[in-house]
Design an enzyme around this catalytic site. Structure first.
Site, PDB file in Angstrom:
ATOM      1  CG  ASP A 187      49.457   3.929  46.149  1.00 14.56           C
ATOM      2  OD1 ASP A 187      50.027   4.895  46.698  1.00 14.56           O
ATOM      3  OD2 ASP A 187      50.015   3.211  45.296  1.00 14.56           O
ATOM      4  CG  HIS A 192      49.556   8.024  42.088  1.00 14.03           C
ATOM      5  ND1 HIS A 192      50.032   7.552  40.886  1.00 14.03           N
ATOM      6  CD2 HIS A 192      50.126   7.245  43.049  1.00 14.03           C
ATOM      7  CE1 HIS A 192      50.844   6.530  41.106  1.00 14.03           C
ATOM      8  NE2 HIS A 192      50.930   6.334  42.402  1.00 14.03           N
ATOM      9  CB  ILE A 207      51.697   8.709  36.663  1.00 11.08           C
ATOM     10  CG1 ILE A 207      52.259   8.327  38.039  1.00 11.08           C
ATOM     11  CG2 ILE A 207      52.699   9.555  35.886  1.00 11.08           C
ATOM     12  CD1 ILE A 207      53.504   7.459  37.992  1.00 11.08           C
ATOM     13  N   GLY A 210      50.091   2.080  39.064  1.00  7.46           N
ATOM     14  CA  GLY A 210      50.337   0.874  38.295  1.00  7.46           C
ATOM     15  C   GLY A 210      49.281  -0.191  38.536  1.00  7.46           C
TER      16      GLY A 210
END
Length: 283
Positions: A187, A192, A207, A210
């Site tokens: 990903d 990120h 961040i 998830g």
């Protein structure tokens, strides 16, 4: 969103050879290896007798960013990853090739201005035996597509969390470089990694993914309830509530009712719930 085209979309089956390096890299990405001499962690990070961490089923044979296809007319910029679940029918094994088949299962339209819930399913089979290994489901919240229509008005109810005090807690710190490491499992969304793009998206800094947070919660389940034996985890599901910043500590609270484990995870530094309505089923 063009509902007819979303429902009629055909996905090609995706082959995924599972090599040791990728399995170890995934394990390091969810923080395994912080205690490098611990056999419970080393089983996922060292090639001698290597086991595959169960939540890796979420990232293999992934169809990629299909929602960005202009023909589908999805406002993908406003998309949120709302829910994720996986069920283990057989353990993943290093050296085998898996085939992922993908489909949209339902669409719930909440109305204009309220968004759409898009439900997806991935089944993983062993290429050689055709055995079903895992069923993975995910829910996208399409915030900009309310009023586009749906297949049903009924959304599955979230797993309820008991109102009594928690039976156990597990605290796991994340690394400051966690997102940079985890993104190597596939990903590469720049929010990120790129501080400027993360701020543009409304975050103070890049961040954590998830699904990386899900991996940490899965670690907590194995550590607290399964004696770190991955074969004892049958299934896990949860809702994403808030992002985690790399370097924060994830505290998972558990309630046990027989073989069902309910859980909620929050970050200690901000006392914010990041995973909610969690449920794991164990042997």
């Amino acid at each position: 969103m063009n509902l007819e085209k979303v429902l009629s979309r055909k996905f090609e089956a995706i082959e995924h050879p599972l090599v040791a390096r990728d399995c170890m890299l995934y394990a390091l990405g969810i923080g395994i290896g912080e205690a490098p001499h611990d056999p419970a962690q080393l089983q996922f990070a060292y090639e001698d007798g290597l086991k595959v961490f169960p939540s890796m089923v979420n990232v293999i044979s992934h169809p990629g960013g299909w929602v960005k296809d202009p023909a589908l007319e999805i406002d993908w910029v406003r998309l949120l990853h709302g829910e994720q679940a996986f069920e283990m029918h057989q353990p993943l094994e290093v050296g085998k090739t898996y085939v992922g088949s993908f489909r949209v299962t339902r669409v719930v339209d909440k109305g204009p201005g309220k968004g759409v819930m898009l439900y997806q399913e991935k089944q993983l089979h062993e290429q050689d035996t055709q055995r079903l290994v895992s069923t993975v489901t995910s829910t996208y919240v399409l915030r900009g597509d309310g009023g586009s229509g749906g297949t049903t008005n009924e959304a599955p109810a979230p797993h309820p969390i008991p109102e009594r005090p928690a039976d156990a807690r597990c605290s796991i710190p994340t690394l400051g470089r966690a997102a940079l490491l985890y993104r190597l499992s596939g990903d590469y969304n720049p929010i990120h990694a790129d501080p400027a793009l993360a701020r543009k998206a409304g975050f103070e800094q890049p961040i954590l993914h998830g699904l990386c947070t899900l991996g940490v919660a899965t670690r907590a389940v194995l550590q607290t309830w399964c004696d770190n034996d991955p074969a004892r985890l049958r299934s896990l599901r949860l809702r994403f509530s808030s992002p985690v910043y790399p370097g924060e500590t994830i505290v998972t609270e558990f309630w046990r009712d027989g073989s069902t484990i309910s859980f909620v995870a929050r970050v200690a530094e901000r006392d914010v719930v990041v995973l909610n309505n969690g449920r794991a089923d164990i042997a």
